[in-house]
Design an enzyme around this catalytic site. Structure first.
Site, PDB file in Angstrom:
ATOM      1  N   ASP A  55     -14.730  37.597  20.532  1.00 29.45           N
ATOM      2  CA  ASP A  55     -13.940  37.211  19.371  1.00 29.45           C
ATOM      3  C   ASP A  55     -12.496  37.614  19.635  1.00 29.45           C
ATOM      4  O   ASP A  55     -12.186  38.803  19.748  1.00 29.45           O
ATOM      5  CB  ASP A  55     -14.485  37.917  18.125  1.00 29.45           C
ATOM      6  CG  ASP A  55     -13.719  37.563  16.858  1.00 29.45           C
ATOM      7  OD1 ASP A  55     -12.631  36.960  16.946  1.00 29.45           O
ATOM      8  OD2 ASP A  55     -14.208  37.915  15.766  1.00 29.45           O
ATOM      9  N   ASN A  79      -5.788  28.763  21.795  1.00 32.48           N
ATOM     10  CA  ASN A  79      -6.307  27.718  20.935  1.00 32.48           C
ATOM     11  C   ASN A  79      -7.267  28.257  19.876  1.00 32.48           C
ATOM     12  O   ASN A  79      -7.498  27.608  18.854  1.00 32.48           O
ATOM     13  CB  ASN A  79      -7.038  26.665  21.789  1.00 32.48           C
ATOM     14  CG  ASN A  79      -7.754  25.643  20.951  1.00 32.48           C
ATOM     15  OD1 ASN A  79      -7.141  24.780  20.312  1.00 32.48           O
ATOM     16  ND2 ASN A  79      -9.081  25.730  20.924  1.00 32.48           N
ATOM     17  N   TYR A 144      -3.835  29.362   5.240  1.00 32.03           N
ATOM     18  CA  TYR A 144      -3.875  28.797   6.584  1.00 32.03           C
ATOM     19  C   TYR A 144      -2.486  28.359   7.034  1.00 32.03           C
ATOM     20  O   TYR A 144      -2.051  28.677   8.146  1.00 32.03           O
ATOM     21  CB  TYR A 144      -4.843  27.617   6.617  1.00 32.03           C
ATOM     22  CG  TYR A 144      -4.853  26.879   7.937  1.00 32.03           C
ATOM     23  CD1 TYR A 144      -5.400  27.460   9.068  1.00 32.03           C
ATOM     24  CD2 TYR A 144      -4.313  25.594   8.040  1.00 32.03           C
ATOM     25  CE1 TYR A 144      -5.422  26.788  10.278  1.00 32.03           C
ATOM     26  CE2 TYR A 144      -4.328  24.913   9.243  1.00 32.03           C
ATOM     27  CZ  TYR A 144      -4.874  25.512  10.365  1.00 32.03           C
ATOM     28  OH  TYR A 144      -4.874  24.845  11.570  1.00 32.03           O
ATOM     29  N   GLY A 145      -1.768  27.642   6.176  1.00 32.57           N
ATOM     30  CA  GLY A 145      -0.418  27.209   6.524  1.00 32.57           C
ATOM     31  C   GLY A 145       0.506  28.380   6.770  1.00 32.57           C
ATOM     32  O   GLY A 145       1.334  28.362   7.688  1.00 32.57           O
ATOM     33  N   ALA A 146       0.383  29.414   5.951  1.00 34.25           N
ATOM     34  CA  ALA A 146       1.221  30.595   6.129  1.00 34.25           C
ATOM     35  C   ALA A 146       0.947  31.267   7.470  1.00 34.25           C
ATOM     36  O   ALA A 146       1.870  31.744   8.150  1.00 34.25           O
ATOM     37  CB  ALA A 146       0.986  31.576   4.982  1.00 34.25           C
ATOM     38  N   ALA A 147      -0.320  31.311   7.857  1.00 36.00           N
ATOM     39  CA  ALA A 147      -0.669  31.906   9.140  1.00 36.00           C
ATOM     40  C   ALA A 147      -0.070  31.107  10.294  1.00 36.00           C
ATOM     41  O   ALA A 147       0.463  31.676  11.263  1.00 36.00           O
ATOM     42  CB  ALA A 147      -2.189  31.996   9.287  1.00 36.00           C
ATOM     43  N   LYS A 148      -0.130  29.778  10.209  1.00 35.92           N
ATOM     44  CA  LYS A 148       0.432  28.957  11.276  1.00 35.92           C
ATOM     45  C   LYS A 148       1.959  29.051  11.309  1.00 35.92           C
ATOM     46  O   LYS A 148       2.565  28.952  12.378  1.00 35.92           O
ATOM     47  CB  LYS A 148      -0.018  27.507  11.112  1.00 35.92           C
ATOM     48  CG  LYS A 148      -1.499  27.288  11.420  1.00 35.92           C
ATOM     49  CD  LYS A 148      -1.860  27.724  12.836  1.00 35.92           C
ATOM     50  CE  LYS A 148      -3.270  27.287  13.225  1.00 35.92           C
ATOM     51  NZ  LYS A 148      -3.633  27.740  14.592  1.00 35.92           N
TER      52      LYS A 148
END
Length: 240
Positions: A55, A79, A144-148
């Site tokens: 992981d 990835n 999710y967007g914040a992480a990216k």
């Protein structure tokens, strides 16, 4: 001398497509992931090597895997990751909200940071590092967007830290990409159309589209492209 690549999350979808393209380019490719059966099958089919399953967001697991990873790395493709909002139950309280946000950050940011930091001493001069982002990093999409978006900020910092050795560090940011486990064929046609938006070329992306961009950025010819976010979205998100 044969260049060596490490592709995390290389057993399926975009990661597998990237690994296959790099193998075609003559690189010695090691793929990693969390599912041994998937990794072994992919490695055999595309001609890559599989290593011990780990992981990428677990520091102890990454440390333990180092003995099975190449001693010198010319290409690193981060990835591994995913939208944990799709995998976890809807939050019912503030503790659930916190856990959801942390889960997305660990899956998408911490995974890339840990693997890259662990392999940094092994990166060859003029190596290439590419991390998979998302159009969500510019459009939103909650945790999710914040992480990216955080992936983009970290990439810019890392590019300057490693640039003196000729190492380039970039983000490839796909839009909706079909034929991947990320979407898994679960989208309704209405939801699909909304996510795809109105791209200039009128279609969603494919893993091959993304792999082509990653392959160029990891090539020796891409030595003057660094600290960039390269959108692969058919024009659904403008690069400006």
């Amino acid at each position: 001398m044969t260049r060596t690549a490490v592709v995390t999350g290389g057993g399926t979808g975009i990661g597998r497509a990237v690994a296959a393209r790099l193998v075609e380019q003559g690189l010695d490719v090691v793929i990693t992931g969390r599912r041994e059966d998937v990794l072994k099958a992919a490695a055999e089919e595309i001609g890559a090597r599989a290593v011990v399953v780990f992981d990428a967001s677990d520091p102890d697991a990454v440390q333990a895997a180092l003995s099975d990873l190449p001693s010198s790395v010319d290409v690193l493709v981060n990835n591994a990751g995913g939208n944990m909002t799709r995998r976890l139950p809807a939050p019912e309280n503030l503790a659930d909200v916190k856990n959801l946000w942390f889960a997305n950050y660990e899956s998408n940011v911490i995974s890339a940071v840990l693997v890259t930091t662990a392999l940094e001493p092994r990166l060859a001069d003029n190596a290439r590092v590419v991390t998979l982002g998302s159009i969500a990093g510019r459009r939103g999409s909650g945790a999710y967007g914040a992480a990216k978006a955080a992936v983009e900020a970290w990439t810019a910092d890392l590019a300057f830290a490693l640039g003196g050795r000729g190492i380039t560090v970039n983000v490839v940011s796909p839009g909706v990409t079909e034929d991947t486990e990320f979407f898994g064929g679960t989208l309704s046609e209405e939801r699909r159309k909304k996510l795809v938006g109105n791209p200039a070329n009128g279609r969603a992306g494919t893993p091959a589209d993304v792999a082509a961009a990653v392959t160029f950025l990891t090539s020796p010819e891409a030595g003057h492209i660094t600290a960039q976010v390269i959108g692969v979205n058919g024009g659904a998100g403008l690069g400006r």
